[in-house]
Scaffold this active site. Structure first.
Site, PDB file in Angstrom:
ATOM      1  N   HIS A  12      37.756  41.968  41.808  1.00 45.39           N
ATOM      2  CA  HIS A  12      37.648  41.945  40.339  1.00 45.39           C
ATOM      3  C   HIS A  12      38.888  41.311  39.693  1.00 45.39           C
ATOM      4  O   HIS A  12      39.416  41.807  38.710  1.00 45.39           O
ATOM      5  CB  HIS A  12      37.371  43.348  39.773  1.00 45.39           C
ATOM      6  N   HIS A  59      43.229  49.603  34.694  1.00 50.52           N
ATOM      7  CA  HIS A  59      44.534  48.953  34.774  1.00 50.52           C
ATOM      8  C   HIS A  59      45.358  49.288  33.523  1.00 50.52           C
ATOM      9  O   HIS A  59      45.754  48.414  32.769  1.00 50.52           O
ATOM     10  CB  HIS A  59      44.373  47.442  34.944  1.00 50.52           C
ATOM     11  N   HIS A 197      46.184  41.581  48.502  1.00 52.38           N
ATOM     12  CA  HIS A 197      47.065  40.966  47.518  1.00 52.38           C
ATOM     13  C   HIS A 197      48.235  41.892  47.211  1.00 52.38           C
ATOM     14  O   HIS A 197      48.141  43.109  47.349  1.00 52.38           O
ATOM     15  CB  HIS A 197      46.330  40.585  46.228  1.00 52.38           C
ATOM     16  N   GLU A 244      43.232  49.022  46.889  1.00 54.49           N
ATOM     17  CA  GLU A 244      41.997  49.060  46.103  1.00 54.49           C
ATOM     18  C   GLU A 244      40.751  49.087  46.987  1.00 54.49           C
ATOM     19  O   GLU A 244      39.693  49.547  46.552  1.00 54.49           O
ATOM     20  CB  GLU A 244      41.926  47.848  45.168  1.00 54.49           C
TER      21      GLU A 244
END
Length: 290
Positions: A12, A59, A197, A244
């Site tokens: 996402h 977030h 990431h 995540e």
């Protein structure tokens, strides 16, 4: 009864949303990534889900470091796109399914999982980017998402975060809850976030293609074993934000084979690097008749 027909897994990345919103999807950098979702859009048109149970992480928009629930289920009728510092994304409001969400909360909490009930929140790119990737941008003539969405937020921002096994077991409880809802609904469960990431520190920009693809292999073939992977492996191999991926285990735990049913059909698999500074993974699994 409601029935989970499929699970969907996708990254996402916020820059994906920006590329869509700014009309950059056909630029050379972005075109290969968006082409990887062409099949998925057509598949969704054929599947016509009534509800998507969408697992994502906030977030710092709906929640902040002042208060972060480990698991939070949205029970509202509507959710507005969040302003993440540059204005809300130009996408429709998300319409929820309060009755099903409340039923899931009741069932899952009685199965000893502690959920936070959220009756009002804005939803950020963690939820809206997957919707854009899977459904495309709704036309102005019918400016709405094609199904209802139940947001399910997981804390993967502030440690301690839930273990992979905790997420996998929660998926089992969610499947049980959905399948006990007394309405004929086609439900999909989506796990979002990742893949490898890292956004800060000496390893900023880390991408581990080999580990990511091994994760996809194991998610398909041996999810219960994959659920045992400790947090430190995610951080070491997939970067600080690679954690995540535990959210994908919620969606995988809700599939029928985990409860003794047949193995799911692998409908589609896609992997691309990079998108911004992130590896993008995508997978569709369909439940099969017993």
């Amino acid at each position: 009864m409601a029935k989970i027909t499929a699970s969907v897994y996708t990254s996402h990345v916020p820059a994906i949303g920006a590329a869509i919103d700014l009309g950059k999807t056909q630029e050379p950098y972005w075109q290969p990534l968006f082409a990887g979702y062409d099949f998925s859009k057509e598949w969704e048109k054929a599947q016509k889900p009534d509800v998507v149970f969408l697992v994502f992480n906030d977030h710092a928009t709906a929640f902040s470091l002042d208060m972060i629930p480990t698991f939070a289920i949205g029970t509202a009728a509507e959710y507005q796109p969040a302003d993440e510092g540059w204005g809300p994304r130009p996408v429709p409001a998300v319409h929820g399914h309060p009755a099903l969400a409340a039923h899931i909360a009741q069932s899952v909490i009685q199965d000893d999982f502690d959920l936070t009930i959220v009756n009002k929140m804005d939803v950020d790119h963690g939820l809206t980017v997957p919707l854009s990737l899977m459904f495309g941008q709704p036309p102005q003539s019918d400016y709405r998402w094609p199904c209802k969405v139940i947001p399910f937020a997981v804390n993967v921002v502030q440690y301690p975060v839930p273990s992979g096994n905790r997420c996998f077991q929660l998926g089992k409880a969610i499947r049980k809850a959905i399948e006990s809802f007394d309405e004929d609904l086609n439900v999909q469960i989506w796990g979002t976030g990742g893949m490898s990431h890292q956004l800060q520190g000496p390893r900023a920009g880390l991408i581990n293609k080999e580990w990511d693809n091994r994760f996809l292999d194991r998610l398909i073939a041996e999810p219960a074993e994959l659920a045992k992977v400790p947090h430190i492996e995610y951080v070491r191999e997939a970067g600080s934000e690679g954690i995540e991926l535990v959210m994908w285990l919620i969606a995988r735990g809700a599939m029928a084979d985990v409860a003794g049913g047949p193995a799911p059909k692998v409908v589609y698999r896609f992997f691309h690097v990079p998108a911004s500074n992130t590896a993008v993974g995508h997978l569709i699994l369909e439940n099969q008749p017993a």
